[in-house]
Write a protein that holds these residues in place. Structure first.
Motif, PDB file in Angstrom:
ATOM      1  N   ILE A 229      10.814  20.222  24.019  1.00  0.00           N
ATOM      2  CA  ILE A 229      10.156  18.928  24.183  1.00  0.00           C
ATOM      3  C   ILE A 229       8.999  18.842  23.206  1.00  0.00           C
ATOM      4  CG2 ILE A 229       8.669  19.807  26.037  1.00  0.00           C
ATOM      5  CD1 ILE A 229       8.595  16.982  27.188  1.00  0.00           C
ATOM      6  N   LEU A 230       8.821  17.656  22.645  1.00  0.00           N
ATOM      7  CA  LEU A 230       7.639  17.345  21.841  1.00  0.00           C
ATOM      8  C   LEU A 230       7.061  16.045  22.381  1.00  0.00           C
ATOM      9  CD1 LEU A 230       7.118  17.748  18.048  1.00  0.00           C
ATOM     10  CD2 LEU A 230       6.388  15.632  19.157  1.00  0.00           C
ATOM     11  N   ILE A 231       5.754  16.010  22.565  1.00  0.00           N
ATOM     12  CA  ILE A 231       5.056  14.809  23.016  1.00  0.00           C
ATOM     13  C   ILE A 231       4.082  14.378  21.929  1.00  0.00           C
ATOM     14  CG2 ILE A 231       3.508  13.802  24.738  1.00  0.00           C
ATOM     15  CD1 ILE A 231       4.593  15.804  26.769  1.00  0.00           C
ATOM     16  N   ILE A 232       4.142  13.106  21.561  1.00  0.00           N
ATOM     17  CA  ILE A 232       3.135  12.512  20.679  1.00  0.00           C
ATOM     18  C   ILE A 232       2.185  11.701  21.554  1.00  0.00           C
ATOM     19  CG2 ILE A 232       2.698  10.923  18.780  1.00  0.00           C
ATOM     20  CD1 ILE A 232       5.454  11.575  17.677  1.00  0.00           C
ATOM     21  N   ALA A 237      -3.827   8.536  26.167  1.00  0.00           N
ATOM     22  CA  ALA A 237      -2.920   9.275  27.038  1.00  0.00           C
ATOM     23  C   ALA A 237      -3.672  10.035  28.126  1.00  0.00           C
ATOM     24  CB  ALA A 237      -2.082  10.247  26.207  1.00  0.00           C
ATOM     25  N   ASP A 238      -2.944  10.404  29.171  1.00  0.00           N
ATOM     26  CA  ASP A 238      -3.493  11.175  30.284  1.00  0.00           C
ATOM     27  C   ASP A 238      -3.136  12.646  30.071  1.00  0.00           C
ATOM     28  OD1 ASP A 238      -4.051  12.467  32.652  1.00  0.00           O
ATOM     29  OD2 ASP A 238      -3.052  11.009  33.935  1.00  0.00           O
ATOM     30  N   PRO A 239      -4.100  13.510  29.782  1.00  0.00           N
ATOM     31  CA  PRO A 239      -3.786  14.909  29.486  1.00  0.00           C
ATOM     32  C   PRO A 239      -3.159  15.655  30.666  1.00  0.00           C
ATOM     33  CG  PRO A 239      -6.164  14.583  29.692  1.00  0.00           C
ATOM     34  CD  PRO A 239      -5.548  13.225  29.665  1.00  0.00           C
ATOM     35  N   GLU A 240      -3.487  15.243  31.879  1.00  0.00           N
ATOM     36  CA  GLU A 240      -2.871  15.893  33.046  1.00  0.00           C
ATOM     37  C   GLU A 240      -1.377  15.602  33.095  1.00  0.00           C
ATOM     38  OE1 GLU A 240      -3.550  16.333  37.882  1.00  0.00           O
ATOM     39  OE2 GLU A 240      -4.646  14.795  36.747  1.00  0.00           O
ATOM     40  N   LEU A 241      -1.003  14.353  32.786  1.00  0.00           N
ATOM     41  CA  LEU A 241       0.407  13.983  32.762  1.00  0.00           C
ATOM     42  C   LEU A 241       1.137  14.664  31.603  1.00  0.00           C
ATOM     43  CD1 LEU A 241       2.535  12.236  34.184  1.00  0.00           C
ATOM     44  CD2 LEU A 241       1.948  10.379  32.594  1.00  0.00           C
ATOM     45  N   ILE A 242       0.474  14.764  30.456  1.00  0.00           N
ATOM     46  CA  ILE A 242       1.069  15.472  29.317  1.00  0.00           C
ATOM     47  C   ILE A 242       1.391  16.911  29.707  1.00  0.00           C
ATOM     48  CG2 ILE A 242       0.669  16.344  26.978  1.00  0.00           C
ATOM     49  CD1 ILE A 242      -1.203  13.931  26.551  1.00  0.00           C
ATOM     50  N   ALA A 243       0.439  17.581  30.344  1.00  0.00           N
ATOM     51  CA  ALA A 243       0.642  18.969  30.751  1.00  0.00           C
ATOM     52  C   ALA A 243       1.813  19.091  31.713  1.00  0.00           C
ATOM     53  CB  ALA A 243      -0.634  19.503  31.402  1.00  0.00           C
ATOM     54  N   THR A 244       1.916  18.157  32.647  1.00  0.00           N
ATOM     55  CA  THR A 244       3.017  18.172  33.609  1.00  0.00           C
ATOM     56  C   THR A 244       4.364  18.079  32.910  1.00  0.00           C
ATOM     57  OG1 THR A 244       1.634  17.154  35.314  1.00  0.00           O
ATOM     58  CG2 THR A 244       4.009  16.976  35.593  1.00  0.00           C
ATOM     59  N   ASP A 245       4.473  17.185  31.930  1.00  0.00           N
ATOM     60  CA  ASP A 245       5.749  17.002  31.238  1.00  0.00           C
ATOM     61  C   ASP A 245       6.081  18.186  30.329  1.00  0.00           C
ATOM     62  OD1 ASP A 245       5.918  14.651  32.579  1.00  0.00           O
ATOM     63  OD2 ASP A 245       6.071  13.365  30.805  1.00  0.00           O
ATOM     64  N   LEU A 246       5.071  18.774  29.703  1.00  0.00           N
ATOM     65  CA  LEU A 246       5.321  19.965  28.890  1.00  0.00           C
ATOM     66  C   LEU A 246       5.880  21.097  29.746  1.00  0.00           C
ATOM     67  CD1 LEU A 246       2.102  19.977  26.667  1.00  0.00           C
ATOM     68  CD2 LEU A 246       4.432  19.497  25.885  1.00  0.00           C
ATOM     69  N   HIS A 266      -9.787  15.839  21.615  1.00  0.00           N
ATOM     70  CA  HIS A 266     -10.197  15.880  23.026  1.00  0.00           C
ATOM     71  C   HIS A 266      -8.962  15.936  23.940  1.00  0.00           C
ATOM     72  CE1 HIS A 266     -12.307  15.007  26.746  1.00  0.00           C
ATOM     73  NE2 HIS A 266     -11.498  13.977  26.945  1.00  0.00           N
ATOM     74  N   ILE A 267      -7.983  15.111  23.659  1.00  0.00           N
ATOM     75  CA  ILE A 267      -6.754  15.110  24.469  1.00  0.00           C
ATOM     76  C   ILE A 267      -6.050  16.466  24.361  1.00  0.00           C
ATOM     77  CG2 ILE A 267      -4.427  14.144  24.664  1.00  0.00           C
ATOM     78  CD1 ILE A 267      -6.564  12.371  25.875  1.00  0.00           C
ATOM     79  N   GLY A 268      -6.042  17.032  23.180  1.00  0.00           N
ATOM     80  CA  GLY A 268      -5.411  18.338  22.999  1.00  0.00           C
ATOM     81  C   GLY A 268      -6.107  19.416  23.806  1.00  0.00           C
ATOM     82  N   GLU A 269      -7.433  19.433  23.751  1.00  0.00           N
ATOM     83  CA  GLU A 269      -8.197  20.457  24.480  1.00  0.00           C
ATOM     84  C   GLU A 269      -8.051  20.286  25.991  1.00  0.00           C
ATOM     85  OE1 GLU A 269     -11.747  21.193  21.162  1.00  0.00           O
ATOM     86  OE2 GLU A 269     -12.011  19.703  22.769  1.00  0.00           O
ATOM     87  N   GLU A 270      -8.079  19.046  26.461  1.00  0.00           N
ATOM     88  CA  GLU A 270      -7.939  18.787  27.890  1.00  0.00           C
ATOM     89  C   GLU A 270      -6.534  19.127  28.379  1.00  0.00           C
ATOM     90  OE1 GLU A 270     -10.340  17.792  30.217  1.00  0.00           O
ATOM     91  OE2 GLU A 270     -11.524  18.501  28.498  1.00  0.00           O
ATOM     92  N   VAL A 341       9.961   6.457  25.685  1.00  0.00           N
ATOM     93  CA  VAL A 341       8.912   5.589  25.162  1.00  0.00           C
ATOM     94  C   VAL A 341       7.945   5.206  26.278  1.00  0.00           C
ATOM     95  CG1 VAL A 341       8.415   3.458  23.923  1.00  0.00           C
ATOM     96  CG2 VAL A 341      10.543   4.712  23.457  1.00  0.00           C
ATOM     97  N   GLY A 342       6.716   5.681  26.181  1.00  0.00           N
ATOM     98  CA  GLY A 342       5.682   5.362  27.155  1.00  0.00           C
ATOM     99  C   GLY A 342       5.629   6.373  28.288  1.00  0.00           C
ATOM    100  N   GLU A 343       4.471   6.455  28.940  1.00  0.00           N
ATOM    101  CA  GLU A 343       4.286   7.453  29.985  1.00  0.00           C
ATOM    102  C   GLU A 343       5.159   7.181  31.213  1.00  0.00           C
ATOM    103  OE1 GLU A 343       0.796   6.049  32.961  1.00  0.00           O
ATOM    104  OE2 GLU A 343       0.119   7.243  31.250  1.00  0.00           O
TER     105      GLU A 343
END
Length: 426
Positions: A229-232, A237-246, A266-270, A341-343
Protein backbone atom coordinates in the motif's frame (compact mmCIF):
# COMPACT_ATOMS: atom_id res chain seq x y z
CA UNK A 1 14.69 16.15 -2.87
CA UNK A 2 12.57 13.72 -0.79
CA UNK A 3 13.20 13.57 2.94
CA UNK A 4 12.68 10.17 4.58
CA UNK A 5 11.29 10.28 8.12
CA UNK A 6 11.36 6.49 8.03
CA UNK A 7 12.98 4.34 5.37
CA UNK A 8 12.71 0.62 4.70
CA UNK A 9 15.65 -1.48 5.80
CA UNK A 10 18.00 -2.63 3.03
CA UNK A 11 16.70 -5.89 1.62
CA UNK A 12 18.77 -8.63 0.03
CA UNK A 13 17.34 -10.10 -3.14
CA UNK A 14 15.58 -13.31 -2.22
CA UNK A 15 17.21 -16.50 -3.43
CA UNK A 16 14.41 -18.24 -5.34
CA UNK A 17 16.48 -21.18 -6.58
CA UNK A 18 15.15 -23.67 -4.01
CA UNK A 19 11.53 -22.65 -4.68
CA UNK A 20 12.11 -22.80 -8.45
CA UNK A 21 13.62 -26.28 -8.14
CA UNK A 22 10.79 -27.56 -5.93
CA UNK A 23 8.13 -26.24 -8.30
CA UNK A 24 9.90 -27.62 -11.37
CA UNK A 25 10.31 -31.07 -9.80
CA UNK A 26 6.71 -31.25 -8.61
CA UNK A 27 5.29 -30.08 -11.93
CA UNK A 28 7.37 -32.62 -13.85
CA UNK A 29 6.31 -35.38 -11.46
CA UNK A 30 2.62 -34.52 -11.77
CA UNK A 31 2.82 -34.17 -15.54
CA UNK A 32 4.33 -37.66 -15.79
CA UNK A 33 2.50 -39.48 -13.00
CA UNK A 34 -0.83 -37.65 -12.90
CA UNK A 35 -3.33 -38.53 -10.19
CA UNK A 36 -0.90 -40.61 -8.16
CA UNK A 37 1.54 -37.71 -7.82
CA UNK A 38 -1.22 -35.21 -7.01
CA UNK A 39 -2.54 -37.50 -4.27
CA UNK A 40 0.91 -38.07 -2.83
CA UNK A 41 1.65 -34.35 -2.57
CA UNK A 42 -1.80 -33.63 -1.10
CA UNK A 43 -1.19 -36.22 1.60
CA UNK A 44 2.34 -35.00 2.32
CA UNK A 45 1.79 -31.26 2.19
CA UNK A 46 -1.88 -30.76 3.08
CA UNK A 47 -2.23 -33.86 5.30
CA UNK A 48 -5.08 -34.89 3.01
CA UNK A 49 -7.29 -37.68 4.39
CA UNK A 50 -10.55 -36.99 2.61
CA UNK A 51 -10.59 -39.50 -0.25
CA UNK A 52 -12.21 -37.89 -3.30
CA UNK A 53 -10.87 -34.44 -4.13
CA UNK A 54 -14.04 -33.27 -5.87
CA UNK A 55 -16.56 -31.76 -3.49
CA UNK A 56 -19.97 -33.43 -3.56
CA UNK A 57 -23.37 -31.75 -3.57
CA UNK A 58 -23.94 -33.10 -0.05
CA UNK A 59 -20.75 -31.46 1.17
CA UNK A 60 -21.78 -28.17 -0.40
CA UNK A 61 -25.19 -28.39 1.27
CA UNK A 62 -23.60 -29.18 4.64
CA UNK A 63 -21.27 -26.19 4.38
CA UNK A 64 -24.18 -23.91 3.48
CA UNK A 65 -26.24 -25.19 6.42
CA UNK A 66 -23.36 -24.53 8.83
CA UNK A 67 -23.05 -20.84 8.01
CA UNK A 68 -24.98 -17.97 9.60
CA UNK A 69 -27.47 -16.03 7.50
CA UNK A 70 -25.56 -12.80 8.12
CA UNK A 71 -22.54 -14.23 6.28
CA UNK A 72 -24.71 -15.37 3.38
CA UNK A 73 -26.39 -11.99 3.11
CA UNK A 74 -23.07 -10.15 3.29
CA UNK A 75 -21.54 -12.44 0.69
CA UNK A 76 -24.50 -11.93 -1.63
CA UNK A 77 -24.14 -8.15 -1.35
CA UNK A 78 -20.40 -8.21 -2.06
CA UNK A 79 -20.76 -10.74 -4.86
CA UNK A 80 -23.43 -8.61 -6.52
CA UNK A 81 -21.17 -5.53 -6.46
CA UNK A 82 -18.25 -7.43 -8.00
CA UNK A 83 -20.27 -9.09 -10.75
CA UNK A 84 -22.19 -5.91 -11.57
CA UNK A 85 -18.95 -3.96 -12.02
CA UNK A 86 -17.51 -6.78 -14.15
CA UNK A 87 -20.58 -6.67 -16.39
CA UNK A 88 -20.18 -2.93 -16.77
CA UNK A 89 -16.57 -3.48 -17.80
CA UNK A 90 -17.69 -6.18 -20.23
CA UNK A 91 -20.02 -3.69 -21.88
CA UNK A 92 -16.97 -1.61 -22.88
CA UNK A 93 -15.56 -4.53 -24.88
CA UNK A 94 -17.30 -4.45 -28.24
CA UNK A 95 -17.38 -6.39 -31.48
CA UNK A 96 -17.14 -4.24 -34.59
CA UNK A 97 -16.44 -4.37 -38.30
CA UNK A 98 -15.29 -1.46 -40.43
CA UNK A 99 -14.49 -0.86 -44.10
CA UNK A 100 -10.98 0.65 -44.05
CA UNK A 101 -10.60 0.84 -47.84
CA UNK A 102 -13.17 0.12 -50.55
CA UNK A 103 -13.86 -3.61 -50.33
CA UNK A 104 -11.56 -4.24 -47.30
CA UNK A 105 -13.39 -5.15 -44.10
CA UNK A 106 -11.59 -5.54 -40.76
CA UNK A 107 -13.28 -6.70 -37.60
CA UNK A 108 -12.88 -7.43 -33.94
CA UNK A 109 -14.61 -10.07 -31.81
CA UNK A 110 -14.70 -10.79 -28.08
CA UNK A 111 -14.59 -14.54 -27.35
CA UNK A 112 -14.72 -15.88 -23.78
CA UNK A 113 -12.00 -18.37 -22.78
CA UNK A 114 -13.36 -21.93 -22.75
CA UNK A 115 -12.05 -23.44 -19.50
CA UNK A 116 -10.72 -21.61 -16.43
CA UNK A 117 -9.31 -22.79 -13.10
CA UNK A 118 -9.61 -20.44 -10.11
CA UNK A 119 -7.47 -20.99 -7.01
CA UNK A 120 -8.45 -19.65 -3.59
CA UNK A 121 -5.64 -19.71 -1.00
CA UNK A 122 -6.35 -21.10 2.44
CA UNK A 123 -3.31 -20.26 4.53
CA UNK A 124 -3.14 -17.68 7.31
CA UNK A 125 -6.04 -15.76 5.76
CA UNK A 126 -8.55 -17.73 3.64
CA UNK A 127 -9.45 -15.15 1.00
CA UNK A 128 -13.15 -15.93 0.64
CA UNK A 129 -13.74 -12.84 -1.51
CA UNK A 130 -11.37 -14.27 -4.13
CA UNK A 131 -14.18 -16.61 -5.24
CA UNK A 132 -16.25 -13.69 -6.50
CA UNK A 133 -13.18 -11.89 -7.84
CA UNK A 134 -12.25 -14.87 -10.03
CA UNK A 135 -15.13 -17.33 -10.49
CA UNK A 136 -17.80 -14.64 -10.40
CA UNK A 137 -15.99 -12.43 -12.89
CA UNK A 138 -15.29 -15.42 -15.17
CA UNK A 139 -19.03 -16.19 -15.15
CA UNK A 140 -19.77 -12.58 -16.08
CA UNK A 141 -17.33 -12.92 -18.99
CA UNK A 142 -19.21 -15.96 -20.29
CA UNK A 143 -16.57 -18.64 -19.62
CA UNK A 144 -17.97 -22.08 -20.47
CA UNK A 145 -16.48 -24.16 -17.65
CA UNK A 146 -14.96 -23.02 -14.35
CA UNK A 147 -13.09 -25.12 -11.79
CA UNK A 148 -12.62 -23.86 -8.25
CA UNK A 149 -9.78 -25.13 -6.02
CA UNK A 150 -8.90 -24.45 -2.40
CA UNK A 151 -6.81 -26.41 0.12
CA UNK A 152 -8.23 -28.33 3.08
CA UNK A 153 -8.12 -26.65 6.48
CA UNK A 154 -7.90 -29.82 8.55
CA UNK A 155 -6.75 -32.45 6.08
CA UNK A 156 -10.34 -33.32 5.23
CA UNK A 157 -12.54 -30.34 4.34
CA UNK A 158 -12.42 -26.96 2.69
CA UNK A 159 -13.11 -23.92 4.85
CA UNK A 160 -16.93 -23.72 4.79
CA UNK A 161 -17.20 -20.01 3.80
CA UNK A 162 -14.79 -20.60 0.90
CA UNK A 163 -16.74 -23.63 -0.32
CA UNK A 164 -20.01 -21.72 -0.08
CA UNK A 165 -18.48 -18.77 -1.96
CA UNK A 166 -17.08 -20.92 -4.78
CA UNK A 167 -20.45 -22.60 -5.24
CA UNK A 168 -22.49 -19.41 -5.16
CA UNK A 169 -20.02 -17.63 -7.42
CA UNK A 170 -20.74 -20.20 -10.12
CA UNK A 171 -17.95 -22.80 -10.16
CA UNK A 172 -19.01 -25.85 -12.16
CA UNK A 173 -16.64 -28.17 -10.27
CA UNK A 174 -14.99 -27.63 -6.89
CA UNK A 175 -11.92 -29.50 -5.62
CA UNK A 176 -10.29 -29.63 -2.19
CA UNK A 177 -6.70 -29.24 -3.34
CA UNK A 178 -3.99 -26.72 -2.57
CA UNK A 179 -0.56 -25.48 -3.54
CA UNK A 180 1.51 -26.50 -6.53
CA UNK A 181 -0.47 -29.72 -6.87
CA UNK A 182 -3.68 -27.73 -7.41
CA UNK A 183 -2.09 -25.58 -10.11
CA UNK A 184 -0.67 -28.62 -11.88
CA UNK A 185 -3.90 -30.58 -11.63
CA UNK A 186 -5.86 -27.78 -13.26
CA UNK A 187 -3.25 -27.28 -15.98
CA UNK A 188 -2.76 -30.96 -16.81
CA UNK A 189 -6.26 -32.24 -16.10
CA UNK A 190 -5.75 -34.54 -13.08
CA UNK A 191 -8.06 -36.12 -10.46
CA UNK A 192 -11.11 -35.80 -12.70
CA UNK A 193 -10.62 -32.21 -13.81
CA UNK A 194 -10.86 -30.88 -17.33
CA UNK A 195 -7.50 -29.38 -18.30
CA UNK A 196 -8.03 -25.61 -18.23
CA UNK A 197 -6.87 -22.84 -20.54
CA UNK A 198 -6.23 -20.22 -17.84
CA UNK A 199 -5.46 -20.36 -14.12
CA UNK A 200 -6.02 -17.48 -11.71
CA UNK A 201 -5.58 -16.81 -8.04
CA UNK A 202 -3.11 -15.62 -5.42
CA UNK A 203 -0.99 -17.87 -3.22
CA UNK A 204 2.37 -18.27 -1.52
CA UNK A 205 5.76 -18.17 -3.23
CA UNK A 206 5.45 -21.81 -4.34
CA UNK A 207 2.07 -21.22 -5.96
CA UNK A 208 3.37 -18.09 -7.69
CA UNK A 209 6.40 -19.97 -9.00
CA UNK A 210 4.24 -22.84 -10.23
CA UNK A 211 2.10 -20.35 -12.14
CA UNK A 212 5.19 -18.78 -13.65
CA UNK A 213 6.48 -22.14 -14.86
CA UNK A 214 3.06 -23.23 -16.15
CA UNK A 215 2.66 -20.08 -18.23
CA UNK A 216 2.59 -21.19 -21.84
CA UNK A 217 0.96 -24.50 -21.01
CA UNK A 218 -1.89 -22.33 -19.72
CA UNK A 219 -2.49 -18.64 -19.41
CA UNK A 220 -2.25 -16.96 -16.00
CA UNK A 221 -3.78 -13.84 -14.51
CA UNK A 222 -0.57 -12.28 -13.15
CA UNK A 223 2.33 -13.03 -10.81
CA UNK A 224 1.59 -11.50 -7.43
CA UNK A 225 4.16 -10.92 -4.70
CA UNK A 226 3.70 -9.51 -1.19
CA UNK A 227 0.81 -7.06 -1.01
CA UNK A 228 1.62 -3.36 -0.70
CA UNK A 229 0.00 0.00 0.00
CA UNK A 230 1.07 3.56 -0.70
CA UNK A 231 -0.81 6.57 0.67
CA UNK A 232 -0.41 10.10 -0.67
CA UNK A 233 -1.43 12.68 1.95
CA UNK A 234 -1.20 16.41 2.46
CA UNK A 235 -1.73 18.66 5.49
CA UNK A 236 -5.51 18.15 5.36
CA UNK A 237 -5.22 14.42 6.10
CA UNK A 238 -5.82 12.68 9.43
CA UNK A 239 -2.57 11.00 10.54
CA UNK A 240 -4.42 8.58 12.82
CA UNK A 241 -6.48 7.33 9.87
CA UNK A 242 -3.36 7.10 7.69
CA UNK A 243 -1.68 4.92 10.32
CA UNK A 244 -4.74 2.68 10.52
CA UNK A 245 -4.77 2.09 6.77
CA UNK A 246 -1.02 1.46 6.59
CA UNK A 247 -1.27 -1.20 9.29
CA UNK A 248 -4.41 -2.62 7.72
CA UNK A 249 -2.30 -3.79 4.79
CA UNK A 250 0.84 -4.59 6.77
CA UNK A 251 -1.03 -7.41 8.53
CA UNK A 252 -0.94 -9.43 5.30
CA UNK A 253 2.59 -10.59 5.99
CA UNK A 254 5.96 -9.62 7.49
CA UNK A 255 7.21 -8.66 4.02
CA UNK A 256 4.28 -6.38 3.06
CA UNK A 257 5.45 -2.82 2.28
CA UNK A 258 3.45 0.15 3.59
CA UNK A 259 4.49 3.56 2.30
CA UNK A 260 3.39 7.13 3.03
CA UNK A 261 4.26 9.96 0.66
CA UNK A 262 3.27 13.34 2.10
CA UNK A 263 3.76 17.00 1.35
CA UNK A 264 3.59 17.72 5.10
CA UNK A 265 6.42 16.88 7.48
CA UNK A 266 4.03 17.33 10.40
CA UNK A 267 1.63 14.74 8.99
CA UNK A 268 4.52 12.35 8.44
CA UNK A 269 5.81 12.71 11.99
CA UNK A 270 2.34 12.37 13.51
CA UNK A 271 1.60 9.31 11.40
CA UNK A 272 4.74 7.62 12.70
CA UNK A 273 3.60 8.27 16.29
CA UNK A 274 0.15 6.87 15.61
CA UNK A 275 1.57 3.74 13.97
CA UNK A 276 3.65 3.05 17.06
CA UNK A 277 0.65 3.58 19.35
CA UNK A 278 -1.72 1.46 17.28
CA UNK A 279 0.76 -1.40 17.02
CA UNK A 280 0.61 -1.85 20.78
CA UNK A 281 -2.99 -3.06 20.64
CA UNK A 282 -3.32 -4.27 17.04
CA UNK A 283 -4.62 -7.88 17.05
CA UNK A 284 -2.20 -8.82 14.26
CA UNK A 285 0.80 -6.86 15.54
CA UNK A 286 3.02 -9.96 15.38
CA UNK A 287 2.75 -9.76 11.59
CA UNK A 288 2.15 -6.07 10.96
CA UNK A 289 4.93 -4.99 13.35
CA UNK A 290 7.80 -6.67 11.48
CA UNK A 291 6.32 -5.54 8.14
CA UNK A 292 6.30 -1.92 9.29
CA UNK A 293 9.72 -2.19 10.93
CA UNK A 294 11.41 -3.67 7.87
CA UNK A 295 9.40 -2.33 4.93
CA UNK A 296 7.52 0.76 6.16
CA UNK A 297 8.43 4.16 4.77
CA UNK A 298 7.41 7.77 5.34
CA UNK A 299 8.78 10.23 2.81
CA UNK A 300 8.21 13.98 2.74
CA UNK A 301 8.10 15.61 -0.69
CA UNK A 302 8.11 19.21 -1.85
CA UNK A 303 4.87 19.29 -3.83
CA UNK A 304 2.24 17.44 -5.84
CA UNK A 305 4.60 16.88 -8.77
CA UNK A 306 7.18 15.13 -6.62
CA UNK A 307 4.51 13.05 -4.88
CA UNK A 308 3.26 11.82 -8.26
CA UNK A 309 6.80 11.14 -9.46
CA UNK A 310 7.63 8.99 -6.44
CA UNK A 311 4.30 7.16 -6.44
CA UNK A 312 4.60 6.32 -10.14
CA UNK A 313 8.13 5.05 -9.53
CA UNK A 314 6.92 2.75 -6.74
CA UNK A 315 3.91 1.67 -8.86
CA UNK A 316 2.02 0.38 -5.81
CA UNK A 317 -0.59 -2.34 -5.79
CA UNK A 318 -2.95 -0.23 -3.69
CA UNK A 319 -2.82 3.57 -3.76
CA UNK A 320 -4.87 5.74 -1.40
CA UNK A 321 -5.34 9.50 -1.73
CA UNK A 322 -5.98 11.70 1.30
CA UNK A 323 -5.44 15.20 -0.05
CA UNK A 324 -7.22 18.40 -1.00
CA UNK A 325 -6.27 17.72 -4.65
CA UNK A 326 -7.61 14.21 -5.11
CA UNK A 327 -9.07 14.96 -8.55
CA UNK A 328 -5.74 16.26 -9.80
CA UNK A 329 -3.98 13.14 -8.56
CA UNK A 330 -6.67 10.95 -10.16
CA UNK A 331 -6.09 12.69 -13.48
CA UNK A 332 -2.28 12.55 -13.40
CA UNK A 333 -1.20 9.33 -11.65
CA UNK A 334 -0.29 6.53 -14.04
CA UNK A 335 1.13 3.53 -12.19
CA UNK A 336 -1.01 1.68 -9.65
CA UNK A 337 -3.10 -1.46 -9.34
CA UNK A 338 -6.20 0.16 -7.85
CA UNK A 339 -6.81 3.70 -6.64
CA UNK A 340 -8.80 4.70 -3.55
CA UNK A 341 -9.80 8.34 -3.86
CA UNK A 342 -10.39 10.23 -0.61
CA UNK A 343 -10.36 9.13 3.01
CA UNK A 344 -13.87 7.69 2.63
CA UNK A 345 -12.43 4.87 0.53
CA UNK A 346 -10.08 2.21 1.88
CA UNK A 347 -8.23 -0.81 0.54
CA UNK A 348 -10.33 -3.18 2.64
CA UNK A 349 -13.42 -2.15 0.65
CA UNK A 350 -11.72 -3.19 -2.58
CA UNK A 351 -10.28 -6.34 -1.03
CA UNK A 352 -13.61 -7.66 0.21
CA UNK A 353 -16.33 -6.61 -2.15
CA UNK A 354 -17.08 -3.02 -3.12
CA UNK A 355 -16.85 -4.14 -6.74
CA UNK A 356 -13.35 -3.51 -8.10
CA UNK A 357 -11.06 -6.55 -8.25
CA UNK A 358 -8.50 -7.33 -5.55
CA UNK A 359 -6.13 -9.40 -7.68
CA UNK A 360 -3.65 -6.67 -8.56
CA UNK A 361 -0.06 -6.19 -9.77
CA UNK A 362 2.69 -5.98 -7.14
CA UNK A 363 6.45 -5.41 -7.08
CA UNK A 364 6.30 -2.58 -9.61
CA UNK A 365 4.31 -4.56 -12.19
CA UNK A 366 1.70 -1.78 -12.25
CA UNK A 367 4.12 0.00 -14.58
CA UNK A 368 2.98 -2.31 -17.38
CA UNK A 369 -0.24 -4.07 -16.39
CA UNK A 370 -3.48 -3.68 -14.53
CA UNK A 371 -5.10 -6.30 -12.35
CA UNK A 372 -7.52 -9.14 -12.92
CA UNK A 373 -10.70 -8.00 -14.66
CA UNK A 374 -13.43 -9.36 -16.89
CA UNK A 375 -11.25 -8.75 -19.95
CA UNK A 376 -8.72 -11.31 -18.69
CA UNK A 377 -11.30 -14.01 -19.37
CA UNK A 378 -11.93 -12.69 -22.89
CA UNK A 379 -9.88 -13.12 -26.04
CA UNK A 380 -10.01 -10.05 -28.28
CA UNK A 381 -9.47 -11.43 -31.78
CA UNK A 382 -9.50 -9.88 -35.23
CA UNK A 383 -10.53 -10.90 -38.71
CA UNK A 384 -10.41 -9.63 -42.29
CA UNK A 385 -12.49 -10.17 -45.41
CA UNK A 386 -12.16 -8.62 -48.83
CA UNK A 387 -14.03 -8.25 -52.07
CA UNK A 388 -12.28 -9.78 -55.06
CA UNK A 389 -11.44 -6.40 -56.59
CA UNK A 390 -9.99 -5.19 -53.31
CA UNK A 391 -7.82 -8.30 -53.00
CA UNK A 392 -6.54 -7.73 -56.55
CA UNK A 393 -5.77 -4.07 -55.96
CA UNK A 394 -3.94 -4.49 -52.67
CA UNK A 395 -1.96 -7.59 -53.74
CA UNK A 396 0.94 -5.77 -55.49
CA UNK A 397 1.54 -3.46 -52.53
CA UNK A 398 1.73 -6.28 -50.03
CA UNK A 399 3.74 -8.49 -52.39
CA UNK A 400 6.39 -5.78 -52.55
CA UNK A 401 6.42 -5.60 -48.75
CA UNK A 402 6.99 -9.36 -48.65
CA UNK A 403 9.87 -9.02 -51.12
CA UNK A 404 11.54 -6.30 -49.02
CA UNK A 405 11.49 -8.69 -46.06
CA UNK A 406 12.80 -11.56 -48.15
CA UNK A 407 9.63 -13.63 -47.61
CA UNK A 408 9.17 -14.75 -51.20
CA UNK A 409 6.61 -17.49 -50.53
CA UNK A 410 4.50 -14.93 -48.75
CA UNK A 411 4.76 -12.71 -51.82
CA UNK A 412 3.58 -15.50 -54.08
CA UNK A 413 0.32 -15.79 -52.10
CA UNK A 414 -0.29 -12.14 -52.95
CA UNK A 415 0.74 -12.48 -56.61
CA UNK A 416 -1.60 -15.38 -57.33
CA UNK A 417 -4.55 -13.34 -56.07
CA UNK A 418 -3.56 -10.40 -58.24
CA UNK A 419 -3.80 -12.72 -61.24
CA UNK A 420 -6.77 -14.74 -59.99
CA UNK A 421 -8.99 -11.69 -59.58
CA UNK A 422 -7.68 -9.69 -62.54
CA UNK A 423 -11.11 -9.33 -64.12
CA UNK A 424 -13.08 -8.97 -60.93
CA UNK A 425 -15.66 -6.22 -60.88
CA UNK A 426 -17.61 -7.32 -57.79
Amino acid sequence: MPDYIKQALPQQERDMSAIEHTARSMLADIKQNGDAAVTRYAEELDKWQGGEFRVSEDQIAAAEASLPETFKEDFEFCHRQIVDFAKRQLATLIDFECETEPGIFLGQKQIPIGNVGCYIPGGKYPLVAAASMSVGVACAAGVDHIIGCAPPRDGKEMYAPTLYALHKAGAHEIYVLGGIQAMAAMAYGCVGMHAVDLITGPGNAYVAEAKRQLYGTVGIDLLAGPTEILIIADDTADPELIATDLLGQAEHGPDSPAWLVTTSKHIGEETLKHVEVQLKTLPTKSVAGPAWRDYGEIVVVADTDEAIQISDRYAPEHLELMTSKDDEYLARLKNYGSLFVGEEATVAYGDKGIGTNHTLPTSGAARYTGGLWVGKFIKTVTYQRLKKSASRDIAPVLARQCEVEGMLAHGITCDVRHVRYAGAND
